[in-house]
Design an enzyme around this catalytic site. Structure first.
Site: not given
Ligand code: NAP
Length: 292
Positions: A54, A98, A121
């Site tokens: 990412k 994450q 996200d």
């Protein structure tokens, strides 16, 4: 006849190029480059590798990335304090924690701390709640489910009135994909580990999204001829002929299913690359929202 392949690598590249071009224009207009903060807790090798990919993709798109790695021994409060610090930092437009967090962390509490305008996200309970409600708009759509929808759009699949079956009901893939398909007016069945006679349910699908994490579980004779198949699964299977000793396969037995489906995503090269492309797109959107 063999299915047409929905090429996630090519589509993701197109989206990443478009984001990069938009970032150039954004910066030329006098704005700071968009910024993404990644929060990684612990040393899970898969998570480390996802975060590295990412960050690399951000660099290639002209997006700044700020990496924060905390040891697995960190306290819940330390992780939440970091998120609050990033909420207050104007250089940070998007915050990506994450997942999964190491055992013992209250994931929902951490996600709830993220300012929803930086929730690139899309997992903040408010964004997910809005996704589930008619007439409400989430600020961000979770990247992997979003990628699935863009792949379906690319293949020109008519979702309105279609029978869609989603295999898996996880918070990060199955459930948000199902919600997005409902929003697109498909009639959706969600399957999980307690579903009875899975092959029969799958056989009803005009559109199948498989996200169960079971290598090649969906067989050719489970799939209705002409169905569209999106394979989210990423599974390692031993393969002594490969330099790494393994290969990646999806949740769908690709060689069998491609002989029955009309469209199919490969693994690798289908949904995987789309996740990062959608993250970059969401981060640019967050930067533009912050400037308004
Ligand atoms: P997960 O949290 O483990 O959820 C798996 C889901 O599948 C659960 O809902 C589970 O049912 C269901 N399931 C498991 N075994 C089943 C069976 N035998 N029959 C029917 N349903 C079954 O997995 P996830 O995080 O959603 O990930 C799913 C797959 O997608 C994995 O291979 C993962 O690596 C991949 N993935 C790919 C990307 C990408 O970027 N391409 C992103 C995320 C995940 P219960 O709810 O009843 O337990």
């Amino acid at each position: 006849m063999s299915a047409q392949i929905i090429d996630g690598v090519k589509l993701a590249e197109k989206i990443r190029t478009r984001v990069k071009e938009e970032v150039v224009i954004w910066v030329a207009d006098g704005h700071t480059a968009p910024g993404l903060a990644t929060v990684l807790v612990g040393e899970n090798p898969a998570s480390q590798s996802y975060v590295r990919s990412k960050q690399k993709a951000c660099g290639e798109a002209g997006i700044q990335s700020f990496g924060f790695n905390l040891p697995a021994t960190s306290s819940q409060e330390e992780v939440e304090a970091l998120v609050r610090q990033l909420n207050a930092d104007p250089k940070v437009n998007g915050i990506l924690v994450q997942l999964p967090l190491p055992a013992g962390f209250d994931e929902e509490r951490v996600l709830r701390e993220i300012n929803i305008e930086k929730d690139v996200d899309g997992f903040h309970p408010i964004n997910i709640g809005r996704l589930a409600q008619k007439g409400r708009e989430p600020l961000f759509i979770p990247c992997t489910p979003y990628g699935c929808m863009v792949l379906l759009e690319e293949a020109g699949v008519k979702l309105s009135g279609a029978k869609a079956v989603v295999l898996g009901r996880s918070n990060i893939v199955g459930m948000p994909v199902a919600l997005l398909l409902v929003r697109a007016d498909a009639t959706v069945t969600i399957c999980h580990s307690r579903t009875k006679d899975l092959p029969a349910v799958v056989r009803e699908a005009d559109v199948l999204v498989a996200a169960i994490g079971k290598p090649e579980m969906v067989r050719g004779d489970w799939v209705k001829p002409g169905a569209v198949v999106i394979d989210v699964g990423i599974n390692h299977v031993d393969d002594a002929s490969r330099p790494r000793g393994y290969r990646l396969v999806g949740d769908v037995a690709y060689d069998e299913v491609k002989e029955v489906a009309s469209w199919i995503t490969p693994v690798p090269g289908g949904v995987g690359p789309m996740t990062i492309a959608m993250l970059l797109q969401n981060t640019l959107r967050a930067a533009k929202m912050a400037a308004k």
